[in-house]
Design a protein around this motif. Structure first.
Motif, mmCIF file in Angstrom:
data_model
loop_
_atom_site.group_PDB
_atom_site.id
_atom_site.type_symbol
_atom_site.label_atom_id
_atom_site.label_comp_id
_atom_site.label_asym_id
_atom_site.label_seq_id
_atom_site.Cartn_x
_atom_site.Cartn_y
_atom_site.Cartn_z
ATOM 1 N N ILE A 77 0.833 -1.211 0.000
ATOM 2 C CA ILE A 77 0.000 0.000 0.000
ATOM 3 C C ILE A 77 0.862 1.252 0.000
ATOM 4 O O ILE A 77 0.598 2.216 -0.732
ATOM 5 C CB ILE A 77 -0.955 -0.007 1.212
ATOM 6 N N LYS A 78 1.917 1.245 0.813
ATOM 7 C CA LYS A 78 2.812 2.397 0.870
ATOM 8 C C LYS A 78 3.543 2.575 -0.458
ATOM 9 O O LYS A 78 3.725 3.709 -0.927
ATOM 10 C CB LYS A 78 3.810 2.217 2.010
ATOM 11 N N ALA A 79 3.952 1.474 -1.074
ATOM 12 C CA ALA A 79 4.625 1.552 -2.377
ATOM 13 C C ALA A 79 3.704 2.160 -3.433
ATOM 14 O O ALA A 79 4.130 2.981 -4.252
ATOM 15 C CB ALA A 79 5.096 0.167 -2.812
ATOM 16 N N LEU A 80 2.436 1.780 -3.403
ATOM 17 C CA LEU A 80 1.468 2.334 -4.354
ATOM 18 C C LEU A 80 1.258 3.824 -4.121
ATOM 19 O O LEU A 80 1.154 4.604 -5.076
ATOM 20 C CB LEU A 80 0.136 1.591 -4.234
ATOM 21 N N SER A 81 1.185 4.224 -2.858
ATOM 22 C CA SER A 81 0.929 5.636 -2.546
ATOM 23 C C SER A 81 2.097 6.538 -2.931
ATOM 24 O O SER A 81 1.910 7.720 -3.221
ATOM 25 C CB SER A 81 0.615 5.797 -1.054
ATOM 26 N N GLY A 128 -7.352 7.288 -2.637
ATOM 27 C CA GLY A 128 -8.559 6.779 -3.269
ATOM 28 C C GLY A 128 -8.312 6.061 -4.582
ATOM 29 O O GLY A 128 -9.262 5.530 -5.187
ATOM 30 N N TYR A 129 -7.052 6.014 -5.028
ATOM 31 C CA TYR A 129 -6.747 5.389 -6.317
ATOM 32 C C TYR A 129 -5.701 4.284 -6.212
ATOM 33 O O TYR A 129 -5.249 3.775 -7.238
ATOM 34 C CB TYR A 129 -6.269 6.453 -7.311
ATOM 35 N N LYS A 130 -5.305 3.944 -5.001
ATOM 36 C CA LYS A 130 -4.293 2.882 -4.849
ATOM 37 C C LYS A 130 -4.822 1.546 -5.366
ATOM 38 O O LYS A 130 -4.092 0.774 -6.001
ATOM 39 C CB LYS A 130 -3.861 2.775 -3.379
ATOM 40 N N GLY A 131 -6.090 1.262 -5.107
ATOM 41 C CA GLY A 131 -6.694 0.035 -5.605
ATOM 42 C C GLY A 131 -6.762 0.015 -7.120
ATOM 43 O O GLY A 131 -6.586 -1.029 -7.751
ATOM 44 N N LYS A 132 -7.002 1.174 -7.712
ATOM 45 C CA LYS A 132 -7.071 1.290 -9.175
ATOM 46 C C LYS A 132 -5.722 0.925 -9.795
ATOM 47 O O LYS A 132 -5.662 0.171 -10.767
ATOM 48 C CB LYS A 132 -7.462 2.731 -9.556
ATOM 49 N N LEU A 133 -4.636 1.453 -9.218
ATOM 50 C CA LEU A 133 -3.307 1.142 -9.731
ATOM 51 C C LEU A 133 -2.947 -0.319 -9.483
ATOM 52 O O LEU A 133 -2.334 -0.966 -10.338
ATOM 53 C CB LEU A 133 -2.263 2.058 -9.082
ATOM 54 N N ALA A 134 -3.334 -0.838 -8.325
ATOM 55 C CA ALA A 134 -3.037 -2.238 -8.000
ATOM 56 C C ALA A 134 -3.682 -3.173 -9.026
ATOM 57 O O ALA A 134 -3.051 -4.120 -9.507
ATOM 58 C CB ALA A 134 -3.523 -2.565 -6.596
ATOM 59 N N LEU A 135 -4.942 -2.911 -9.376
ATOM 60 C CA LEU A 135 -5.630 -3.738 -10.371
ATOM 61 C C LEU A 135 -4.986 -3.607 -11.751
ATOM 62 O O LEU A 135 -4.898 -4.579 -12.502
ATOM 63 C CB LEU A 135 -7.109 -3.342 -10.444
ATOM 64 N N LEU A 136 -4.526 -2.397 -12.051
ATOM 65 C CA LEU A 136 -3.871 -2.164 -13.339
ATOM 66 C C LEU A 136 -2.569 -2.968 -13.436
ATOM 67 O O LEU A 136 -2.284 -3.584 -14.468
ATOM 68 C CB LEU A 136 -3.583 -0.667 -13.499
ATOM 69 N N SER A 143 2.562 12.872 -3.841
ATOM 70 C CA SER A 143 2.262 11.555 -4.413
ATOM 71 C C SER A 143 1.194 10.846 -3.589
ATOM 72 O O SER A 143 0.257 10.255 -4.144
ATOM 73 C CB SER A 143 3.531 10.704 -4.470
ATOM 74 N N GLU A 144 1.325 10.910 -2.273
ATOM 75 C CA GLU A 144 0.330 10.278 -1.398
ATOM 76 C C GLU A 144 -1.027 10.940 -1.568
ATOM 77 O O GLU A 144 -2.069 10.263 -1.572
ATOM 78 C CB GLU A 144 0.799 10.357 0.050
ATOM 79 N N ASP A 145 -1.044 12.272 -1.709
ATOM 80 C CA ASP A 145 -2.303 12.996 -1.894
ATOM 81 C C ASP A 145 -2.964 12.636 -3.225
ATOM 82 O O ASP A 145 -4.184 12.441 -3.286
ATOM 83 C CB ASP A 145 -2.054 14.507 -1.838
ATOM 84 N N MET A 146 -2.152 12.551 -4.286
ATOM 85 C CA MET A 146 -2.696 12.238 -5.610
ATOM 86 C C MET A 146 -3.226 10.810 -5.693
ATOM 87 O O MET A 146 -4.171 10.531 -6.434
ATOM 88 C CB MET A 146 -1.618 12.454 -6.678
ATOM 89 N N MET A 147 -2.625 9.905 -4.899
ATOM 90 C CA MET A 147 -3.026 8.498 -4.939
ATOM 91 C C MET A 147 -4.143 8.171 -3.944
ATOM 92 O O MET A 147 -4.603 7.033 -3.906
ATOM 93 C CB MET A 147 -1.817 7.612 -4.651
#
Length: 303
Positions: free
Chosen positions: A148-152, A181-189, A175-179
């Motif tokens: 999760i931290k890596a994604l953020s 609510g979207y960490k799951g989106k990137l993870a699925l991608l 980076s944390e602010d931009m991500m």
């Protein structure tokens, strides 16, 4: 308010962009590997086989003559390599970002742009080091918090390209602010890409036993490596293009305007000749080419 595109749309746009730029991206990756091999060879000549001490320590076979000082010195060559290769890897991301946005830049100059000033170089190293440290510390709790931290923090390298005036702390925070609510989106991608790698491994596991029963041949053992190589050759530029496109979507959503279009910095080498100002986000090679043809302007890049 701008809503980021769905993952399927991002992948379609990335494939469209990559069609005319596949080998351009691989040229950058090849330069990275060439630098890596050359630097490893040079460092080995200077320091000797610097991995031998670490391998002995990892195996538990620690000779009496090896002390903490030897262990510290044995890591020095690897540190030197990373100090050089990390800025180059960031340069690959910057190049792919410019390709996604349809901007014509000096690829080689942008690839090594972080070596042009001490401030840019040390900020790059600082961002990379803090990302690694934070991910490591969160991983001590469990694997999932580390992921999760890596994604953020995943957008931080690209933010250094668009907003070089941010401090290291501000870069990670944004980076944390931009991500959010979207960490799951990137993870699925990313999972959709890793699925191809898993599929190649599965095919290799099924094919090798089948061919082994038909005929015993040393070449059969090379099948898994060949399949993996084919997948990696395609997936690597595809992943970079998808990530750059995803970043642009996150940035546009974060600012809710077209500020991403003003993002190519002086480090591109065309500070007085080209710009992204007032150009739409490109979703296809046609749009990208149109942007490239129209990107000449007298406006300097923003700092």
């Amino acid at each position: 308010m701008y809503k980021p595109k769905e993952n399927s749309e991002i992948k379609i746009a990335a494939r469209s962009i990559m069609k005319g730029n596949f080998w351009n991206i691989w040229q950058l990756i090849f330069i990275y590997f060439l630098c890596s091999f050359a630097l490893s060879y040079i460092v080995t000549l200077i320091f000797g086989n610097f991995n031998s001490v670490l391998e002995q320590v990892a195996s538990g076979n620690i000779p009496k003559e090896i002390n903490i000082g030897h262990m510290i010195l044995s890591t020095l060559p690897n540190i030197i390599l990373q100090l050089i290769l990390v800025p180059i890897s960031f340069g690959i991301l910057y190049n792919v970002c410019s390709i996604v946005r349809g901007v014509n830049v000096n690829r080689i100059q942008l690839l090594f742009s972080k070596f042009r000033s001490g401030k840019a170089f040390f900020k790059t190293i600082g961002v990379a080091a803090l990302i690694s440290l934070k991910v490591f510390l969160w991983s001590l709790l469990l694997v999932v918090p580390g992921i999760i931290k890596a994604l953020s923090l995943s957008l931080a390298p690209m933010l250094l390209f668009d907003e070089p005036d941010l401090t290291i702390r501000q870069t990670l925070k944004k980076s944390e602010d931009m991500m959010r609510g979207y960490k799951g989106k990137l993870a699925l991608l990313l999972l959709s890409l890793y699925a191809w790698i898993f599929l190649s491994m599965l095919i290799s596991m099924l094919i090798v036993p089948l061919f082994s029963q038909i005929k015993s041949n040393a070449l059969i053992e090379l099948i898994p490596s060949f399949i993996s190589l084919v997948v990696i050759v395609f997936i690597t530029p595809y992943y970079l293009t998808i990530f750059a496109k995803f970043y642009d979507e996150m940035r546009r959503s974060f600012y809710d305007d077209d500020t991403t279009n003003n993002s190519v910095k002086k480090e591109s080498g065309f500070e007085n000749n080209s710009t992204l100002a007032d150009k739409p986000f490109s979703d296809s090679p046609e749009n990208a080419q149109e942007n490239t043809n129209d990107n000449v302007s007298n406006k300097p890049f923003s700092d």
